[in-house]
Design a protein around this motif. Structure first.
Motif, PDB file in Angstrom:
ATOM      1  N   GLN B  28      37.101  39.024  73.999  1.00 44.87           N
ATOM      2  CA  GLN B  28      37.616  37.649  74.017  1.00 44.87           C
ATOM      3  C   GLN B  28      36.624  36.718  74.709  1.00 44.87           C
ATOM      4  N   GLU B  29      36.747  35.456  74.363  1.00 42.92           N
ATOM      5  CA  GLU B  29      35.824  34.450  74.890  1.00 42.92           C
ATOM      6  C   GLU B  29      36.006  34.295  76.399  1.00 42.92           C
ATOM      7  N   GLU B  30      34.892  34.259  77.140  1.00 42.85           N
ATOM      8  CA  GLU B  30      35.000  34.221  78.594  1.00 42.85           C
ATOM      9  C   GLU B  30      35.211  32.802  79.113  1.00 42.85           C
ATOM     10  N   GLY B  31      34.633  31.829  78.437  1.00 40.31           N
ATOM     11  CA  GLY B  31      34.911  30.445  78.829  1.00 40.31           C
ATOM     12  C   GLY B  31      33.738  29.753  79.490  1.00 40.31           C
ATOM     13  N   VAL B  32      34.037  28.624  80.130  1.00 44.12           N
ATOM     14  CA  VAL B  32      32.991  27.744  80.668  1.00 44.12           C
ATOM     15  C   VAL B  32      32.283  28.396  81.871  1.00 44.12           C
ATOM     16  N   GLU B  33      31.095  27.903  82.095  1.00 42.44           N
ATOM     17  CA  GLU B  33      30.216  28.398  83.151  1.00 42.44           C
ATOM     18  C   GLU B  33      30.922  28.555  84.509  1.00 42.44           C
ATOM     19  N   GLU B  34      31.619  27.472  84.938  1.00 41.78           N
ATOM     20  CA  GLU B  34      32.242  27.465  86.255  1.00 41.78           C
ATOM     21  C   GLU B  34      33.308  28.565  86.373  1.00 41.78           C
ATOM     22  N   ALA B  35      34.116  28.691  85.333  1.00 38.22           N
ATOM     23  CA  ALA B  35      35.158  29.719  85.324  1.00 38.22           C
ATOM     24  C   ALA B  35      34.532  31.110  85.387  1.00 38.22           C
ATOM     25  N   ARG B  36      33.460  31.289  84.630  1.00 32.16           N
ATOM     26  CA  ARG B  36      32.798  32.593  84.622  1.00 32.16           C
ATOM     27  C   ARG B  36      32.220  32.942  85.993  1.00 32.16           C
ATOM     28  N   ARG B  37      31.666  31.909  86.624  1.00 30.57           N
ATOM     29  CA  ARG B  37      31.079  32.130  87.941  1.00 30.57           C
ATOM     30  C   ARG B  37      32.157  32.608  88.933  1.00 30.57           C
ATOM     31  N   ILE B  38      33.307  31.912  88.927  1.00 28.82           N
ATOM     32  CA  ILE B  38      34.396  32.265  89.847  1.00 28.82           C
ATOM     33  C   ILE B  38      34.940  33.663  89.529  1.00 28.82           C
ATOM     34  N   ALA B  39      35.123  33.913  88.237  1.00 27.03           N
ATOM     35  CA  ALA B  39      35.641  35.224  87.830  1.00 27.03           C
ATOM     36  C   ALA B  39      34.697  36.329  88.277  1.00 27.03           C
ATOM     37  N   LYS B  40      33.395  36.022  88.223  1.00 26.64           N
ATOM     38  CA  LYS B  40      32.406  37.027  88.628  1.00 26.64           C
ATOM     39  C   LYS B  40      32.554  37.343  90.124  1.00 26.64           C
ATOM     40  N   TYR B  41      32.725  36.278  90.924  1.00 23.89           N
ATOM     41  CA  TYR B  41      32.989  36.484  92.361  1.00 23.89           C
ATOM     42  C   TYR B  41      34.161  37.438  92.561  1.00 23.89           C
ATOM     43  N   ASP B 208      42.635  26.136  96.086  1.00 24.47           N
ATOM     44  CA  ASP B 208      41.639  25.066  96.128  1.00 24.47           C
ATOM     45  C   ASP B 208      40.273  25.687  96.455  1.00 24.47           C
ATOM     46  N   PRO B 209      39.248  25.358  95.638  1.00 25.13           N
ATOM     47  CA  PRO B 209      37.942  26.000  95.865  1.00 25.13           C
ATOM     48  C   PRO B 209      37.311  25.638  97.204  1.00 25.13           C
ATOM     49  N   ARG B 210      37.847  24.607  97.873  1.00 27.79           N
ATOM     50  CA  ARG B 210      37.294  24.262  99.186  1.00 27.79           C
ATOM     51  C   ARG B 210      37.723  25.246 100.270  1.00 27.79           C
ATOM     52  N   ASN B 211      38.754  26.041  99.972  1.00 30.88           N
ATOM     53  CA  ASN B 211      39.237  26.993 100.975  1.00 30.88           C
ATOM     54  C   ASN B 211      38.329  28.231 100.981  1.00 30.88           C
ATOM     55  N   PRO B 212      37.698  28.531 102.111  1.00 32.69           N
ATOM     56  CA  PRO B 212      36.755  29.653 102.155  1.00 32.69           C
ATOM     57  C   PRO B 212      37.391  31.003 101.818  1.00 32.69           C
ATOM     58  N   GLY B 441      44.718  30.553  89.150  1.00 37.21           N
ATOM     59  CA  GLY B 441      43.772  30.264  90.223  1.00 37.21           C
ATOM     60  C   GLY B 441      42.433  29.806  89.666  1.00 37.21           C
ATOM     61  N   ILE B 442      41.946  30.527  88.664  1.00 34.17           N
ATOM     62  CA  ILE B 442      40.656  30.162  88.063  1.00 34.17           C
ATOM     63  C   ILE B 442      40.754  28.796  87.403  1.00 34.17           C
ATOM     64  N   ALA B 443      41.890  28.538  86.745  1.00 33.57           N
ATOM     65  CA  ALA B 443      42.084  27.229  86.113  1.00 33.57           C
ATOM     66  C   ALA B 443      41.989  26.120  87.157  1.00 33.57           C
ATOM     67  N   GLU B 444      42.597  26.349  88.306  1.00 33.78           N
ATOM     68  CA  GLU B 444      42.572  25.363  89.385  1.00 33.78           C
ATOM     69  C   GLU B 444      41.148  25.181  89.922  1.00 33.78           C
ATOM     70  N   MET B 445      40.506  26.312  90.229  1.00 37.88           N
ATOM     71  CA  MET B 445      39.189  26.258  90.859  1.00 37.88           C
ATOM     72  C   MET B 445      38.129  25.710  89.921  1.00 37.88           C
ATOM     73  N   ALA B 446      38.206  26.088  88.640  1.00 30.03           N
ATOM     74  CA  ALA B 446      37.168  25.667  87.698  1.00 30.03           C
ATOM     75  C   ALA B 446      37.486  24.299  87.089  1.00 30.03           C
ATOM     76  N   ARG B 447      38.627  23.763  87.448  1.00 32.79           N
ATOM     77  CA  ARG B 447      39.063  22.455  86.964  1.00 32.79           C
ATOM     78  C   ARG B 447      38.924  22.335  85.436  1.00 32.79           C
ATOM     79  N   VAL B 448      39.598  23.252  84.739  1.00 31.25           N
ATOM     80  CA  VAL B 448      39.482  23.289  83.282  1.00 31.25           C
ATOM     81  C   VAL B 448      40.426  22.302  82.587  1.00 31.25           C
TER      82      VAL B 448
END
Lengths: 682, 682
Positions: B28-41, B208-212, B441-448
């Motif tokens: 399945q399609e992984e999606g936009v760069e930002e989402a992929r980056r977060i998912a990778k983390y 929120d992605p600002r939360n460490p 969570g990813i939707a929120e963080m990646a602002r999709v």
């Protein structure tokens, strides 16, 4: 002369001393007008509540009297006896009298303590402790008088004596549960409500006269911590004595049966000595005064009981009720079991102190956890409370196994008597706590001066520690008493299929373990709902009468007293009735039956003990963590850390003062109900 | 052909389908760069943790392998067998593989779900649920393959077969406890820490992605709710099958022994059908999709198991292992016991839903209690949680008694198998929850985009309900599995003195009931301390790098991941080791012994079950009360009431996701340890 007469004589001596103490306290100077006015509010509130509570109890006593009379008559040939209805009434009424008398003394001692503190700490201690001793002596003496009298009157009925005496215990248990649950709900609805609005929302101190719930809160200390605690310990006391008598009779050993009464008598004499030492202590170290009296009474009880055992207990071989194996009963083995109970009580007391005092690491860690907010504070307290069950549970298990190895199930029972023998002293210390607390409250409200308030808080702080120890003691003795009843119950099922692997028994254990959870749920919910009502009332008064907060107008104390009273009376019924019905239900349902009742009692005792210790110590730890912060640690009063710790304290209130202590009585009450109604499970 | 081969074949079929699903999700399609980056983390964090956890486990497996080998060799003539060490390793490794495979699928499915939601809810549901089904199918299939293989390999060893198979169960239990405790500490340290600073102090939303700590929080969902839950249910599943096989063998009834494997096989087939129905559902009603699959698999399992029972189970009279009385075993009585287990699971699920869903009164009342602050909110949740134990406990007791009446202790055991037979479907739903949670969570963080986030939250909300039901199911099945082990244990003590009135057994019940309290204390404390460390780290980052809160700088996620990882690995050792040692200690201490171990298991199961249900439902209720307020009720987000409810939610987190679920495994692990080492207690 028969030995039980000694119990009667010592009991009368004790109650006379209580009377003397009462009038001695009454003769003390009451103090300034404002203090007297406040004390009058508290006294009237407390008495009004007790009178209303007793009205409900009267109805209950009459109904249950009829039930016991009829059931006893019908099942007479199966071992029941209608005369258990008479002892039932007798046991209940004596408990009510002790409660009323003791609480009356407490509510005249509080203001006199405040006033006496003008002359220094020793005088204040004397008044407060003497006031508490009225309760301590009444509870123990009336208990001893009651059991001795019932024994003397019915001792010719060898076959039925146990069944008749169990009625006395059931009466005591019933009153105790109402008093503990009702008193507990009363006091914590007021306390929690007062704290939430006063401390958290408005930021006024404890016992501030501007808080509309302040009188209800002080009344609560008396109806909950004095009357409720008294009824609880009265019940354990008479319960353990009666359970021991019953086992002695079942074994056919009259001396061993009567030895229980003698131990209680020696304990009462020793306690009187201890009480006199503490009350006449000249010095500022309150803790030392209490410790001296306490240690004296424990040591003296041990010595006297040992001598009596040596003098009257014969060496005799009997077959054990449970296993049928041979046991050699001797005076020294019996004495060792007794000492085991005494020591177990002391161990549980020390553990309680370790986990709840801010002198030690656990409570300091709870305080530290408040630095990151209320959630971590609460989690830390929960964790401390749960861990604090470890040593008490092992202690009880050990005491049970070792005393059983010594003299069979008689050993378990006499260990409970040993633990409770110094009751008069222990209860005096317990009742001293709320009196000192009230004295500090009155000092604050009547603004009698900073130095007196400080001295009062000094007394109060020590009272907090004795209250924690007293709670541990109440739980430990409740568990042993329940086991003593259980030991009696076992004869009904010993010859049958009662393997622990039997699914009916497993189901019994499960359902028994369930009860304390359901019961606690009801108690906590009752407090939470009443506290919310209280909060809304206090908020309303502050909103509608702005003069209150400015100190220009007097709040309407009576409405808050009314909320607590109504909630307590309304919410105490259901838990009590379900506690009485549950074991009977388990006994009569065919798939369960009398074997399952055995499992039921064990399950209830295990989970009730654990929950009670957990709740008492988590609550104590939250409370003292807050006080530790208030002393100036970790940011001190008013900091965010302090606010977080107040939330923990508030959560702990109904756990440690309503649900937890009620569980002591729940496990005893369910055991005695099972025992009393066992013949109809057949 | 022997029946167990069917288990092997169906298991291979299931695991093949899991493999197919895995590659389907991966395509399945992984999606936009930002989402992929977060998912990778998240993926890397989760895999890194699991690898480190498995390293510790490897050491444990090797050590225990040696112990079992040596002890099995020495005590060979008392019924132990060194080959249990081989099945032990086998059981443990299969559990680890299932956990790793399932979690890998979950951490690739999360971001793909977010992306798939662009095409609408049905596509998102399909990806998320298929991802979850990889876990569901792996757990059930590998469990079935493992048990079937072990049975086939050792089936010629009729005398020793049970002892050898118990090794398999012990391996599964051990891994499960580490995974549940470690995963639970990891996830809640992050969650609680993130919430305290994020929601309460700073006021930024969940995820929120600002939360460490946000990455650690999302990693936690996978290592706790996917890997931990999987290991837990894997253990119940294989445990109940093995316990049933052992009883069948003890009765000398090979068909009844093998019937357990066949029921599990039928359940797996039925679950596959259910999974395909849910995954291919076309519509927006997620709840309906899950329900349809679920109901289909339950009904189909019942039908297939009934047919199999009719075909293979002979009518035969045997003498009961416990009572020695005659029992007539028939296919229809067996089938009724099985259905009883299935129904009990459903009942517990519904009760869980009633007490924790904001559709019903209890949780609404908890929300209302938050209007007077965090203390009343917490008290209300405690009360609800305690009350919620009533029906589940009675259900378990009833299922036990009735199934015992039907076909003796075999009935109790097969009821557990029945409850767990649809595991593949149940576990798929369980694993779906955290995937949907991560997707939101990813939707929120990646602002999709707002619409996708809303759809993701829609999936997540349903996931919360399935998670609550799954938890109830996990607890119920754990209790029945522990009882099935206990039924096996009973043969070691049946001929001896095991009256429930025996003080050693009473002490056993007491000590057993104590364990869940101590264990919970350790788990809660571990989370509380790690969460405080997390709070201090997050506060530090906000303080030292002001750009974070403005959204200009990326927080240092890895330090928070590190705190959770270290805390989990450090704090999981002690509880696990004490759980293994405790029953052995009770067994070898002379005053206690093997009878006391019987009481110990019953006490632990009773109090463990009650505490687990209490914690799960109190936690669920606090959580959903908060969500109810966030929906705009009683003041909505940001109000004081909301803040109070966040405190309740935070307190509930470690109860419902760390301590509570770990108790499931505690009671099973202690039972299997008792059973495995029983021969050395002699």
């Amino acid at each position: 002369m028969e030995y039980p007469w000694i119990g009667l004589i010592v009991g009368v001596l004790g109650v006379s001393l209580a009377g003397y103490f009462y009038y001695w306290v009454k003769r003390q100077e009451e103090g300034v007008e404002e203090a007297r006015r406040i004390a009058k509010y508290i006294r009237e509130g407390a008495q009004a509540f007790l009178r209303r509570e007793y009205k409900t109890l009267a109805v209950y006593l009459v109904v249950m009297f009829i039930v016991l009379f009829v059931v006893g008559y019908i099942f007479s040939k199966y071992g029941l006896d209608f005369r258990s209805s008479i002892t039932f009434i007798f046991g209940g009424i004596l408990s009510a009298i002790a409660g009323y008398f003791g609480m009356s003394a407490a509510t005249i001692a509080n203001v006199r303590t405040t006033t006496a503190l003008k002359e220094g700490i020793p005088k204040g201690l004397k008044v407060a402790f003497t006031g508490g001793a009225v309760m301590g002596l009444s509870v123990a003496s009336l208990g001893l008088i009651g059991v001795s009298t019932a024994y003397i009157v019915f001792s010719h009925e060898t076959q039925k004596l146990a069944a008749i005496l169990f009625g006395f215990s059931f009466g005591a248990s019933s009153i105790a549960l109402f008093a503990r649950v009702g008193g507990g709900i009363y006091t914590k609805a007021a306390d929690v409500g007062a704290d939430i609005v006063g401390k958290v929302e408005v930021g006024i101190p404890e016992d501030d006269p501007r808080n509309p719930a302040v009188i209800a809160d002080n009344v609560g200390d008396n109806v909950g911590d004095v009357a409720g605690m008294g009824a609880d310990l009265y019940e354990s006391y008479v319960g353990s004595i009666i359970a021991t008598i019953a086992i002695g009779i079942a074994l056919g050993l009259k001396e061993y049966a009567e030895y229980a009464i003698l131990v209680a008598s020696m304990g009462l004499i020793a306690s009187i000595v201890g009480i006199l030492i503490t009350a006449n202590y000249r010095g500022d170290n309150v803790f030392k005064a209490l410790n001296m009296g306490s240690i004296t009474s424990v040591v003296l009880t041990a010595v006297l009981s040992g001598i009596v055992a040596y003098l009257i207990l014969p060496k005799v071989a009997v077959s054990d009720i449970i296993t049928g194996s041979q046991i050699v009963m001797t005076w020294n083995r019996t004495f060792m079991s007794l000492i085991l109970g005494l020591v177990a009580g002391v161990v549980i007391g020390f553990v309680t102190q370790y986990y709840t005092s801010d002198q030690y690491r656990p409570t300091q860690e709870v305080a530290k956890a408040a630095t990151t907010g209320p959630a971590t504070d609460i989690l830390a307290g929960m964790s401390v409370g749960m861990m604090s069950t470890l040593i008490p549970m092992i202690t009880i298990a050990l005491a049970m196994i070792v005393s059983y190895k010594l003299v069979g199930i008689y050993g378990i029972s006499i260990a409970a008597v040993g633990m409770l023998s110094t009751l008069a002293m222990t209860m005096s210390m317990d009742a001293y706590g709320p009196i000192a607390d009230n004295a500090a409250g009155i000092a604050e409200m009547a603004r009698v001066g900073e130095d007196i308030r400080e001295r009062a808080e000094n007394l109060d702080a020590v009272g907090n520690t004795t209250a924690a120890i007293g709670k541990g003691f109440a739980i430990g003795s409740a568990a042993l008493t329940a086991l003593a009843f259980f030991a009696n119950y076992s004869k009904y099922i010993a010859s049958e299929n009662i393997a622990v692997t039997n699914p009916s028994i497993v189901a019994g254990v499960f359902l028994g373990a369930l009860m304390p959870f359901i019961f606690s749920s009801m108690a906590i919910r009752a407090v939470q709902r009443a506290a919310m009502e209280m909060v809304n009332e206090i908020r309303r008064q502050f909103r509608e009468i702005p003069g209150i907060l400015e100190g220009k107008e007097t709040p309407d104390y009576s409405r808050c007293v009314d909320i607590s009273t109504k909630a307590a009376l309304r919410e105490m019924i259901l838990p009590t009735v379900s506690a009485i019905l549950a074991p009977i239900l388990v006994g009569v349902i065919p798939a369960l039956g009398k074997e399952a009742v055995g499992g039921f009692i064990i399950g209830a005792t295990a989970s009730g003990f654990l929950l009670a210790v957990y709740m008492a110590n988590a609550g104590g730890s939250w409370d003292n963590a807050k006080k530790y912060i208030e002393k100036g640690n970790l940011g001190g009063k008013g900091s965010d850390t302090h606010k977080a710790s107040v939330v923990g304290d508030t959560v702990g209130d109904p756990l440690k003062d309503t649900a937890g202590p009620s569980l002591n009585i729940l496990i005893k009450l369910m055991s005695i109900v099972a025992l009393l109604f066992a013949p109809i499970f057949l």
